[in-house]
Scaffold this active site. Structure first.
Site, PDB file in Angstrom:
ATOM      1  CE  LYS A 227    -111.534 -30.216 -34.291  1.00 36.87           C
ATOM      2  NZ  LYS A 227    -111.876 -29.141 -33.319  1.00 36.87           N
TER       3      LYS A 227
ATOM      4  NE  ARG B  30    -106.512 -26.377 -36.668  1.00 42.56           N
ATOM      5  CZ  ARG B  30    -106.655 -27.330 -35.762  1.00 42.56           C
ATOM      6  NH1 ARG B  30    -106.404 -28.572 -36.054  1.00 42.56           N
ATOM      7  NH2 ARG B  30    -107.073 -27.011 -34.559  1.00 42.56           N
TER       8      ARG B  30
ATOM      9  NE  ARG C  87    -109.274 -29.490 -24.321  1.00 46.44           N
ATOM     10  CZ  ARG C  87    -109.135 -29.353 -25.622  1.00 46.44           C
ATOM     11  NH1 ARG C  87    -109.685 -30.242 -26.431  1.00 46.44           N
ATOM     12  NH2 ARG C  87    -108.483 -28.334 -26.133  1.00 46.44           N
TER      13      ARG C  87
ATOM     14  NE  ARG D  86    -105.061 -29.212 -26.331  1.00 38.92           N
ATOM     15  CZ  ARG D  86    -105.773 -29.421 -27.423  1.00 38.92           C
ATOM     16  NH1 ARG D  86    -106.407 -30.576 -27.597  1.00 38.92           N
ATOM     17  NH2 ARG D  86    -105.890 -28.503 -28.345  1.00 38.92           N
TER      18      ARG D  86
ATOM     19  NE  ARG E 159    -107.063 -24.214 -29.393  1.00 43.93           N
ATOM     20  CZ  ARG E 159    -107.571 -24.869 -28.350  1.00 43.93           C
ATOM     21  NH1 ARG E 159    -107.378 -24.425 -27.128  1.00 43.93           N
ATOM     22  NH2 ARG E 159    -108.249 -25.971 -28.542  1.00 43.93           N
TER      23      ARG E 159
HETATM   24  P1  AP5 Z   1    -112.677 -32.209 -27.511  1.00 48.11           P
HETATM   25  O1  AP5 Z   1    -113.230 -33.491 -28.029  1.00 48.11           O
HETATM   26  O2  AP5 Z   1    -111.354 -32.228 -26.857  1.00 48.11           O
HETATM   27  O3  AP5 Z   1    -112.786 -31.079 -28.631  1.00 48.11           O
HETATM   28  P2  AP5 Z   1    -111.987 -30.887 -29.971  1.00 48.11           P
HETATM   29  O4  AP5 Z   1    -112.970 -30.430 -31.007  1.00 48.11           O
HETATM   30  O5  AP5 Z   1    -111.166 -32.085 -30.296  1.00 48.11           O
HETATM   31  O6  AP5 Z   1    -111.107 -29.649 -29.522  1.00 48.11           O
HETATM   32  P3  AP5 Z   1    -109.571 -29.358 -29.683  1.00 48.11           P
HETATM   33  O7  AP5 Z   1    -109.312 -28.199 -28.768  1.00 48.11           O
HETATM   34  O8  AP5 Z   1    -108.735 -30.574 -29.462  1.00 48.11           O
HETATM   35  O9  AP5 Z   1    -109.538 -28.938 -31.154  1.00 48.11           O
HETATM   36  P4  AP5 Z   1    -108.516 -28.081 -31.806  1.00 48.11           P
HETATM   37  O10 AP5 Z   1    -108.950 -28.192 -33.206  1.00 48.11           O
HETATM   38  O11 AP5 Z   1    -108.369 -26.712 -31.261  1.00 48.11           O
HETATM   39  O12 AP5 Z   1    -107.128 -28.793 -31.382  1.00 48.11           O
HETATM   40  P5  AP5 Z   1    -106.115 -29.739 -32.160  1.00 48.11           P
HETATM   41  O13 AP5 Z   1    -105.608 -30.707 -31.188  1.00 48.11           O
HETATM   42  O14 AP5 Z   1    -106.641 -30.210 -33.442  1.00 48.11           O
HETATM   43  O15 AP5 Z   1    -113.759 -31.607 -26.489  1.00 48.11           O
HETATM   44  C1  AP5 Z   1    -113.506 -30.396 -25.816  1.00 48.11           C
HETATM   45  C2  AP5 Z   1    -114.020 -30.507 -24.354  1.00 48.11           C
HETATM   46  O16 AP5 Z   1    -115.431 -30.645 -24.376  1.00 48.11           O
HETATM   47  C3  AP5 Z   1    -113.487 -31.727 -23.601  1.00 48.11           C
HETATM   48  O17 AP5 Z   1    -113.323 -31.386 -22.257  1.00 48.11           O
HETATM   49  C4  AP5 Z   1    -114.606 -32.761 -23.761  1.00 48.11           C
HETATM   50  O18 AP5 Z   1    -114.612 -33.656 -22.677  1.00 48.11           O
HETATM   51  C5  AP5 Z   1    -115.835 -31.873 -23.774  1.00 48.11           C
HETATM   52  N1  AP5 Z   1    -116.924 -32.387 -24.601  1.00 48.11           N
HETATM   53  C6  AP5 Z   1    -116.838 -32.984 -25.808  1.00 48.11           C
HETATM   54  N2  AP5 Z   1    -118.058 -33.280 -26.276  1.00 48.11           N
HETATM   55  C7  AP5 Z   1    -118.959 -32.818 -25.330  1.00 48.11           C
HETATM   56  C8  AP5 Z   1    -120.369 -32.829 -25.234  1.00 48.11           C
HETATM   57  N3  AP5 Z   1    -121.152 -33.341 -26.194  1.00 48.11           N
HETATM   58  N4  AP5 Z   1    -120.935 -32.257 -24.123  1.00 48.11           N
HETATM   59  C9  AP5 Z   1    -120.164 -31.730 -23.148  1.00 48.11           C
HETATM   60  N5  AP5 Z   1    -118.807 -31.709 -23.174  1.00 48.11           N
HETATM   61  C10 AP5 Z   1    -118.214 -32.245 -24.266  1.00 48.11           C
HETATM   62  O19 AP5 Z   1    -104.956 -28.671 -32.523  1.00 48.11           O
HETATM   63  C11 AP5 Z   1    -104.176 -28.059 -31.527  1.00 48.11           C
HETATM   64  C12 AP5 Z   1    -103.125 -27.177 -32.187  1.00 48.11           C
HETATM   65  O20 AP5 Z   1    -102.241 -27.973 -33.000  1.00 48.11           O
HETATM   66  C13 AP5 Z   1    -103.662 -26.100 -33.148  1.00 48.11           C
HETATM   67  O21 AP5 Z   1    -104.064 -24.923 -32.474  1.00 48.11           O
HETATM   68  C14 AP5 Z   1    -102.434 -25.871 -34.041  1.00 48.11           C
HETATM   69  O22 AP5 Z   1    -101.465 -25.085 -33.405  1.00 48.11           O
HETATM   70  C15 AP5 Z   1    -101.869 -27.280 -34.196  1.00 48.11           C
HETATM   71  N6  AP5 Z   1    -102.451 -27.995 -35.350  1.00 48.11           N
HETATM   72  C16 AP5 Z   1    -103.137 -29.174 -35.312  1.00 48.11           C
HETATM   73  N7  AP5 Z   1    -103.539 -29.520 -36.537  1.00 48.11           N
HETATM   74  C17 AP5 Z   1    -103.105 -28.543 -37.370  1.00 48.11           C
HETATM   75  C18 AP5 Z   1    -103.248 -28.324 -38.767  1.00 48.11           C
HETATM   76  N8  AP5 Z   1    -103.932 -29.186 -39.545  1.00 48.11           N
HETATM   77  N9  AP5 Z   1    -102.691 -27.206 -39.293  1.00 48.11           N
HETATM   78  C19 AP5 Z   1    -102.006 -26.338 -38.531  1.00 48.11           C
HETATM   79  N10 AP5 Z   1    -101.840 -26.462 -37.205  1.00 48.11           N
HETATM   80  C20 AP5 Z   1    -102.397 -27.573 -36.618  1.00 48.11           C
END
Ligand code: AP5
Length: 219
Positions: free
Chosen positions: A13, A88, A127, A159, A170
């Site tokens: 994402k 979410r 990552r 991270r 997660r």
């Molecule tokens: P990446 O693009 O980083 O993936 P992502 O989907 O953004 O994954 P996240 O781990 O950031 O999502 P998340 O939803 O768990 O975290 P968030 O920050 O929102 O890609 C992942 C890896 O794959 C990278 O190394 C990338 O290079 C690689 N990659 C990407 N595309 C690829 C491809 N096509 N081929 C190969 N490799 C590829 O949330 C973190 C925390 O914040 C949550 O756990 C929670 O505690 C809190 N939080 C955030 N938002 C909320 C909310 N709305 N409500 C409650 N808590 C929240």
């Protein structure tokens, strides 16, 4: 254009959102990035969120709803936004509906990135993230200079929530709370399923095609 990126942890994402902001000229709003900055700055929000985030739990709905509601009034987000990591939970989606409705706006597309779980775990375990601009790198999209961000030269780090135990938590949070949103938005006909397997460039092309079948945003 008002967009939501939906998909499990590691689906890509953040990676795709950071590409689409250039192509579509709309800003990304990532609740994860906002919360990580608050943690890094040691603000009261960050102090509250830190233990929840590092253990892979969701931050309470009222906190993230407040972040998004406030952001929607900022000039940056008036012409559109790309929400990444929000909503979410069903209560977050309902709060977003209410916040948009009172501003006469609505969600046009929900991009659902689909990636099998084995691949998600592999991606997260490899990552590295820039603590400054939050760009993620992995085995298939490494930085140009090892360990340094291409955008700002910052040292990359792992991270805390990419440790195996937090990743398991997660995934569970996603399955039990966030996956319900697919049905929530499908009922409105706005969900665009995207195959998230393949190179970052290929996934980007699929997204652009799904958003823009006439090719206006192709380059
Ligand atoms: P990446 O693009 O980083 O993936 P992502 O989907 O953004 O994954 P996240 O781990 O950031 O999502 P998340 O939803 O768990 O975290 P968030 O920050 O929102 O890609 C992942 C890896 O794959 C990278 O190394 C990338 O290079 C690689 N990659 C990407 N595309 C690829 C491809 N096509 N081929 C190969 N490799 C590829 O949330 C973190 C925390 O914040 C949550 O756990 C929670 O505690 C809190 N939080 C955030 N938002 C909320 C909310 N709305 N409500 C409650 N808590 C929240």
């Amino acid at each position: 254009m008002n967009l939501i990126f939906l998909g499990p942890p590691g689906a890509g994402k953040g990676t795709q959102a950071k590409r689409l902001i250039d192509r579509l000229r709309i800003p990304q709003l990532s609740t994860g990035d906002v919360l990580r900055k608050a943690v890094a700055d040691g603000t009261p929000l960050g102090v509250k969120a830190k233990p929840l985030m590092s253990s892979g739990q969701l931050v309470p709905d009222e906190i993230v709803n407040g972040i998004v509601d406030e952001a929607l009034d900022q000039p940056t987000y008036q012409k559109g936004f790309l929400l990444d990591g929000f909503p979410r939970t069903v209560p977050q989606a309902q709060a977003l509906d209410a916040a948009l409705q009172k501003r006469g706006r609505k969600i046009e597309h929900v991009l659902l990135l689909e990636v099998p779980i084995e691949l998600l775990v592999a991606r997260l375990s490899g990552r590295q993230t820039c603590p400054k601009c939050q760009t993620s790198y992995g085995k298939d999209n490494p930085p140009k200079k090892s360990g340094l961000c291409d955008n700002d030269g910052e040292s990359l780090s792992v991270r805390p929530d990419d440790q195996p135990e937090s990743v398991r938590r997660r995934m569970m949070e996603y399955e039990t709370k966030t996956a319900l949103l697919t049905g929530y938005y499908k009922a409105r006909g706005v969900v665009r399923p995207i195959d998230g397997v393949g190179s970052v460039d290929d996934v980007e092309k699929r997204i652009v095609r799904a958003l823009d079948p006439d090719g206006e945003h192709e380059r």
